[in-house]
Enzyme design. Structure first.
Site, PDB file in Angstrom:
ATOM      1  N   HIS A 127      40.085  52.320  51.274  1.00 41.65           N
ATOM      2  CA  HIS A 127      41.119  52.223  50.213  1.00 41.65           C
ATOM      3  C   HIS A 127      41.048  53.654  49.744  1.00 41.65           C
ATOM      4  CE1 HIS A 127      41.149  47.654  49.540  1.00 41.65           C
ATOM      5  NE2 HIS A 127      41.378  48.005  50.964  1.00 41.65           N
ATOM      6  N   CYS A 168      56.894  70.990  48.475  1.00 40.06           N
ATOM      7  CA  CYS A 168      58.262  70.405  48.566  1.00 40.06           C
ATOM      8  C   CYS A 168      58.669  69.847  47.043  1.00 40.06           C
ATOM      9  CB  CYS A 168      58.031  69.092  49.342  1.00 40.06           C
ATOM     10  SG  CYS A 168      57.196  67.737  48.673  1.00 40.06           S
ATOM     11  N   GLY A 179      29.684  41.894  46.468  1.00 43.59           N
ATOM     12  CA  GLY A 179      30.700  42.418  45.223  1.00 43.59           C
ATOM     13  C   GLY A 179      32.092  42.436  45.736  1.00 43.59           C
TER      14      GLY A 179
HETATM   15  N1  APR Z   1      27.308  42.332  41.635  1.00 44.04           N
HETATM   16  C1  APR Z   1      27.653  41.848  42.590  1.00 44.04           C
HETATM   17  N2  APR Z   1      29.134  41.143  42.744  1.00 44.04           N
HETATM   18  C2  APR Z   1      29.808  41.141  41.325  1.00 44.04           C
HETATM   19  C3  APR Z   1      29.226  41.767  40.252  1.00 44.04           C
HETATM   20  C4  APR Z   1      27.766  42.339  40.283  1.00 44.04           C
HETATM   21  N3  APR Z   1      27.426  43.008  39.439  1.00 44.04           N
HETATM   22  N4  APR Z   1      30.191  41.640  39.268  1.00 44.04           N
HETATM   23  C5  APR Z   1      31.362  41.208  39.787  1.00 44.04           C
HETATM   24  N5  APR Z   1      31.098  40.673  41.122  1.00 44.04           N
HETATM   25  C6  APR Z   1      31.790  39.988  41.812  1.00 44.04           C
HETATM   26  C7  APR Z   1      32.995  39.377  41.623  1.00 44.04           C
HETATM   27  O1  APR Z   1      32.389  37.925  41.377  1.00 44.04           O
HETATM   28  C8  APR Z   1      34.006  39.363  42.709  1.00 44.04           C
HETATM   29  O2  APR Z   1      34.007  38.503  43.414  1.00 44.04           O
HETATM   30  O3  APR Z   1      32.774  41.158  42.526  1.00 44.04           O
HETATM   31  C9  APR Z   1      33.870  40.579  42.845  1.00 44.04           C
HETATM   32  C10 APR Z   1      35.134  41.527  42.553  1.00 44.04           C
HETATM   33  O4  APR Z   1      36.229  41.278  42.973  1.00 44.04           O
HETATM   34  P1  APR Z   1      37.579  42.049  42.861  1.00 44.04           P
HETATM   35  O5  APR Z   1      37.819  42.762  41.596  1.00 44.04           O
HETATM   36  O6  APR Z   1      38.773  41.361  43.589  1.00 44.04           O
HETATM   37  O7  APR Z   1      37.193  43.420  43.852  1.00 44.04           O
HETATM   38  P2  APR Z   1      37.430  43.730  45.388  1.00 44.04           P
HETATM   39  O8  APR Z   1      36.983  42.646  46.110  1.00 44.04           O
HETATM   40  O9  APR Z   1      36.754  44.950  45.673  1.00 44.04           O
HETATM   41  O10 APR Z   1      39.028  43.872  45.349  1.00 44.04           O
HETATM   42  C11 APR Z   1      39.519  44.396  46.865  1.00 44.04           C
HETATM   43  O11 APR Z   1      41.551  44.786  45.824  1.00 44.04           O
HETATM   44  O12 APR Z   1      42.015  45.129  43.774  1.00 44.04           O
HETATM   45  C12 APR Z   1      42.356  45.528  45.020  1.00 44.04           C
HETATM   46  O13 APR Z   1      42.224  47.705  46.224  1.00 44.04           O
HETATM   47  C13 APR Z   1      41.733  46.719  45.232  1.00 44.04           C
HETATM   48  O14 APR Z   1      39.696  47.532  46.458  1.00 44.04           O
HETATM   49  C14 APR Z   1      40.100  46.507  45.661  1.00 44.04           C
HETATM   50  C15 APR Z   1      40.653  45.270  46.574  1.00 44.04           C
END
Ligand code: APR
Length: 255
Positions: A125, A158, A195
């Site tokens: 990303h 630009c 995560g």
């Molecule tokens: N350790 C492990 N996992 C964790 C922790 C932790 N300390 N804290 C939270 N989580 C988990 C949550 O349970 C959740 O499943 O991390 C996840 C975070 O989810 P999102 O906020 O949806 O993040 P992500 O999956 O990276 O999102 C994907 O979507 O928001 C867009 O572009 C953005 O890159 C991002 C993409």
């Protein structure tokens, strides 16, 4: 299905001594949560609490209100610049020594895996610390950009606004990064999903693809996700603690 760290170790043991082992680590915002960077789907704090990040991270939002989107990313940029890798990032960097090949495929834009010392990182990303021209899509150094009266930066070639070099909702991912991530997922022996909520494509497809190709799938996350359904092992916990324990367990195997 396996649900604790100790039962996972025997499945990793054959890979640790194997000179052709390939491991993919898919990471998401949860890995940086312990560095103080709020995940996208958590409530935001302070000044930005009233905004929904899912409505700021789009090309439409930038076209409608470039200043608002720019300032939100400046806030996030400062957060990420001041953040330090946490024990989860450190453990993933340390895990390189156990496998012939370990590739991190991250959805995070904070750059913390590289700061922690991971050498092979695919940023799906983009990276928040880089800027690009919103019209020409080329990288621009801030020192070469011009500033407008309202504090935005514009392209010296630009005159279009600069924007962060990150992938917004509705945009395509960088082709090279995506192709490599899919190739690594198809060829790996084990894939760890750590995560990530597993809600955003195409990253969310990588564990499924790896599974179909025969890989062992591990999820580390305090909460269930769609990836849990296909995981061979699930450890419910925070990335920092679980990964530190995992590295210690692998070190004991090697000694
Ligand atoms: N350790 C492990 N996992 C964790 C922790 C932790 N300390 N804290 C939270 N989580 C988990 C949550 O349970 C959740 O499943 O991390 C996840 C975070 O989810 P999102 O906020 O949806 O993040 P992500 O999956 O990276 O999102 C994907 O979507 O928001 C867009 O572009 C953005 O890159 C991002 C993409």
């Amino acid at each position: 299905m396996l649900t604790n760290l100790q039962s996972l170790i025997p499945h990793l043991r054959p890979l640790i001594s194997n000179p052709s082992s390939r491991v993919v680590i898919l990471t998401g915002a949860g890995v940086s949560e312990e560095s103080g960077i709020p995940t996208f789907r958590d409530a935001q704090t302070g000044l930005w609490a009233k905004y929904d990040p899912l409505e700021l991270a789009t090309p439409d939002a930038f076209a409608r209100n470039p200043k608002l989107v720019w300032e939100w990313y400046e806030w996030r940029r400062a957060l990420c610049r001041d953040a330090k890798p946490n024990p989860g990032h450190d453990a993933l960097a340390a895990m390189e020594k156990f496998f012939a090949r370990l590739v991190i495929v991250t959805q995070n834009i904070d750059g913390l895996h590289r700061v922690a010392g991971s050498r092979d990182v695919i940023e799906l990303h983009g990276n928040l610390q880089r800027d690009k021209c919103s019209r020409e899509n080329v990288m621009v150094e801030r020192a070469n950009a011009c500033t407008t009266n309202d504090g935005l930066l514009v392209c010296p070639q630009c005159g279009a606004y600069l924007r962060p070099d990150v992938v917004w909702f509705g945009e395509t991912l960088p082709r090279d990064a995506l192709e490599r991530a899919f190739r690594e997922a198809m060829l790996c022996d084990a894939l760890f999903s750590i995560g990530t909520s597993g809600l955003v494509e195409p990253a969310a497809s990588l564990p499924r693809l790896a599974k179909q190709a025969g890989a062992f799938i591990v999820e580390i996350n305090p909460a269930p996700t769609p990836i849990s359904e296909i995981a061979d092992a699930i450890v419910r916990g925070k990335a920092g603690q679980v990964l530190s324990e995992l590295v210690r367990a692998m070190e004991r195997l090697g000694s």
